[in-house]
Design a protein around this motif. Structure first.
Motif, short mmCIF file in Angstrom:
data_model
loop_
_atom_site.label_atom_id
_atom_site.label_comp_id
_atom_site.label_asym_id
_atom_site.label_seq_id
_atom_site.Cartn_x
_atom_site.Cartn_y
_atom_site.Cartn_z
N GLU A 54 0.80 -1.20 0.00
CA GLU A 54 0.00 0.00 0.00
C GLU A 54 0.84 1.27 0.00
O GLU A 54 0.34 2.35 -0.24
N GLU A 55 2.15 1.17 0.28
CA GLU A 55 3.01 2.34 0.24
C GLU A 55 3.50 2.65 -1.16
O GLU A 55 4.22 3.61 -1.37
N ILE A 56 3.16 1.83 -2.12
CA ILE A 56 3.58 2.06 -3.51
C ILE A 56 2.32 2.40 -4.31
O ILE A 56 1.64 1.52 -4.83
N PRO A 57 1.95 3.69 -4.41
CA PRO A 57 0.69 4.08 -5.03
C PRO A 57 0.74 4.06 -6.56
O PRO A 57 0.89 5.08 -7.21
N ILE A 58 0.65 2.87 -7.12
CA ILE A 58 0.66 2.75 -8.58
C ILE A 58 -0.78 2.87 -9.07
O ILE A 58 -1.65 2.09 -8.69
N VAL A 59 -1.04 3.88 -9.90
CA VAL A 59 -2.38 4.13 -10.40
C VAL A 59 -2.55 3.44 -11.75
O VAL A 59 -1.79 3.69 -12.68
N VAL A 60 -3.52 2.57 -11.84
CA VAL A 60 -3.81 1.86 -13.08
C VAL A 60 -5.27 2.11 -13.43
O VAL A 60 -6.17 1.86 -12.62
N TYR A 61 -5.51 2.65 -14.62
CA TYR A 61 -6.87 2.93 -15.07
C TYR A 61 -7.36 1.81 -15.97
O TYR A 61 -6.60 1.21 -16.71
N SER A 62 -8.67 1.56 -15.90
CA SER A 62 -9.28 0.56 -16.77
C SER A 62 -10.67 1.01 -17.14
O SER A 62 -11.19 2.00 -16.61
N LEU A 63 -11.30 0.29 -18.06
CA LEU A 63 -12.62 0.65 -18.57
C LEU A 63 -13.61 0.81 -17.42
O LEU A 63 -13.75 -0.06 -16.57
N GLY A 64 -14.28 1.95 -17.40
CA GLY A 64 -15.29 2.22 -16.38
C GLY A 64 -14.81 3.01 -15.18
O GLY A 64 -15.64 3.51 -14.42
N ASP A 65 -13.50 3.12 -14.99
CA ASP A 65 -12.99 3.95 -13.89
C ASP A 65 -13.40 5.41 -14.12
O ASP A 65 -13.45 5.88 -15.25
N GLN A 66 -13.67 6.11 -13.01
CA GLN A 66 -14.15 7.49 -13.10
C GLN A 66 -13.24 8.43 -12.33
O GLN A 66 -12.43 8.00 -11.52
N MET A 67 -13.43 9.73 -12.55
CA MET A 67 -12.64 10.74 -11.85
C MET A 67 -13.43 12.04 -11.80
O MET A 67 -14.19 12.36 -12.72
N ALA A 112 -14.79 9.53 -17.42
CA ALA A 112 -14.80 8.08 -17.29
C ALA A 112 -13.86 7.50 -18.34
O ALA A 112 -13.84 7.97 -19.49
N PHE A 113 -13.11 6.47 -17.95
CA PHE A 113 -12.14 5.87 -18.86
C PHE A 113 -12.84 4.88 -19.79
O PHE A 113 -13.67 4.07 -19.37
N VAL A 114 -12.48 4.98 -21.07
CA VAL A 114 -13.00 4.06 -22.08
C VAL A 114 -11.88 3.12 -22.54
O VAL A 114 -12.00 2.44 -23.54
N GLY A 115 -10.80 3.10 -21.80
CA GLY A 115 -9.65 2.24 -22.04
C GLY A 115 -8.60 2.56 -21.00
O GLY A 115 -8.86 3.28 -20.04
N ASN A 116 -7.41 2.04 -21.17
CA ASN A 116 -6.36 2.29 -20.19
C ASN A 116 -5.83 3.72 -20.23
O ASN A 116 -5.30 4.21 -19.23
N GLN A 117 -5.97 4.41 -21.36
CA GLN A 117 -5.38 5.74 -21.49
C GLN A 117 -6.33 6.81 -22.00
O GLN A 117 -6.02 8.00 -21.91
N PHE A 118 -7.49 6.43 -22.54
CA PHE A 118 -8.46 7.39 -23.05
C PHE A 118 -9.60 7.60 -22.05
O PHE A 118 -10.06 6.63 -21.42
N SER A 119 -10.05 8.85 -21.92
CA SER A 119 -11.22 9.14 -21.09
C SER A 119 -12.12 10.13 -21.81
O SER A 119 -11.66 10.96 -22.60
N LEU A 120 -13.41 10.02 -21.53
CA LEU A 120 -14.42 10.95 -22.01
C LEU A 120 -15.06 11.60 -20.80
O LEU A 120 -15.28 10.95 -19.78
N SER A 122 -9.62 12.96 -23.46
CA SER A 122 -8.27 13.04 -22.91
C SER A 122 -7.50 11.76 -23.22
O SER A 122 -8.07 10.67 -23.25
N TYR A 123 -6.18 11.94 -23.40
CA TYR A 123 -5.27 10.81 -23.55
C TYR A 123 -4.18 10.95 -22.51
O TYR A 123 -3.51 11.99 -22.43
N PHE A 124 -3.98 9.91 -21.70
CA PHE A 124 -3.06 9.97 -20.57
C PHE A 124 -1.71 9.34 -20.92
O PHE A 124 -1.64 8.15 -21.24
N PHE A 125 -0.66 10.14 -20.81
CA PHE A 125 0.71 9.62 -20.84
C PHE A 125 1.12 9.32 -19.40
O PHE A 125 0.85 10.10 -18.49
N ARG A 126 1.85 8.20 -19.20
CA ARG A 126 2.24 7.79 -17.86
C ARG A 126 3.75 7.90 -17.68
O ARG A 126 4.52 7.41 -18.50
N LEU A 127 4.15 8.56 -16.60
CA LEU A 127 5.55 8.62 -16.20
C LEU A 127 5.55 8.55 -14.68
O LEU A 127 5.65 9.56 -13.99
N TYR A 128 5.36 7.33 -14.15
CA TYR A 128 5.12 7.12 -12.72
C TYR A 128 6.10 7.90 -11.86
O TYR A 128 7.31 7.90 -12.14
#
Length: 204
Positions: free
Chosen positions: A32-45, A82-90, A117-123
């Motif tokens: 739990e001390e390693i906050p790796i954020v992974v998005y998938s279909l249906g995740d919201q923000m 809401a995410f429509v994939g691992n990197q795209f959101s509407l 939106s398209y998300f680039f990841r650089l943890y």
């Protein structure tokens, strides 16, 4: 040969002794001390944004550029996506901006946009690029103009936890104000503005 065998045995013992503590240290770190954020279909923000509204210039249909003569203003908004994939959101966003005219009158913009939106990841950072399109209500005293808005931009977020991220956001506003009446056609302008905001993002 015996000397080689002794060296080989001693080497294995040393590797075992040094390897055990390293393995133990890695296994002692709670996940739990390693906050790796992974998005998938249906995740919201949800996002909340507040910052500066910067009038840039006006452009006529002839291409002539003129200053807006508006003061530096402020901007605030609430957004959902809401995410429509691992990197795209509407999503969609509702906000408001204000600035002051030379005569001291308050000019208000209220945009309502749909965003991609398209998300680039650089943890542990996320760098989404986004574009929004919709309608903006522009009010100056008793005058109200309703027109389109196109708003490309990008953000830079730091993921503090798996739920919360904070960062900076920059959007370019392109706001056409087209008049169809013959006596007002010459007053048609394309407004160009810049929005820079502090942004908080909540994932769920």
């Amino acid at each position: 040969m015996k000397r080689f065998s002794c060296v080989l045995i001693v080497s294995f013992i040393m590797l075992a002794c040094f390897g055990i503590p390293l393995t133990a240290q890695a296994s002692d770190v709670p996940e739990e001390e390693i906050p790796i954020v992974v998005y998938s279909l249906g995740d919201q923000m949800f996002s909340i944004n507040a910052g500066l509204f910067i009038p840039l210039f006006l452009m006529a249909k002839t291409g002539e550029i003129s200053p807006t003569n508006l003061s530096l203003g402020g901007y605030g908004s609430l957004g959902w996506g809401a995410f429509v994939g691992n990197q795209f959101s509407l999503g969609a966003e509702f906000g408001g901006a204000f600035s002051i005219s030379p005569l001291g009158r308050v000019l208000i913009h209220i945009p309502i946009t749909f965003d991609l939106s398209y998300f680039f990841r650089l943890y542990p950072f996320d760098i989404p690029i986004h574009i929004g399109a919709g309608v903006v209500f522009t009010k100056l005293q008793d005058e109200l103009f309703v027109g389109p808005i196109l708003r490309p931009g990008f953000s830079f977020y730091w993921n503090m936890t798996t739920e919360w991220a904070i960062g900076l956001r920059v959007n370019y506003w392109w706001v056409p104000q087209i008049y169809l009446q013959e006596d007002l056609k010459d007053q048609s302008r394309f407004g160009n503005f810049l929005e820079t905001s502090l942004s908080g993002l909540y994932h769920f």
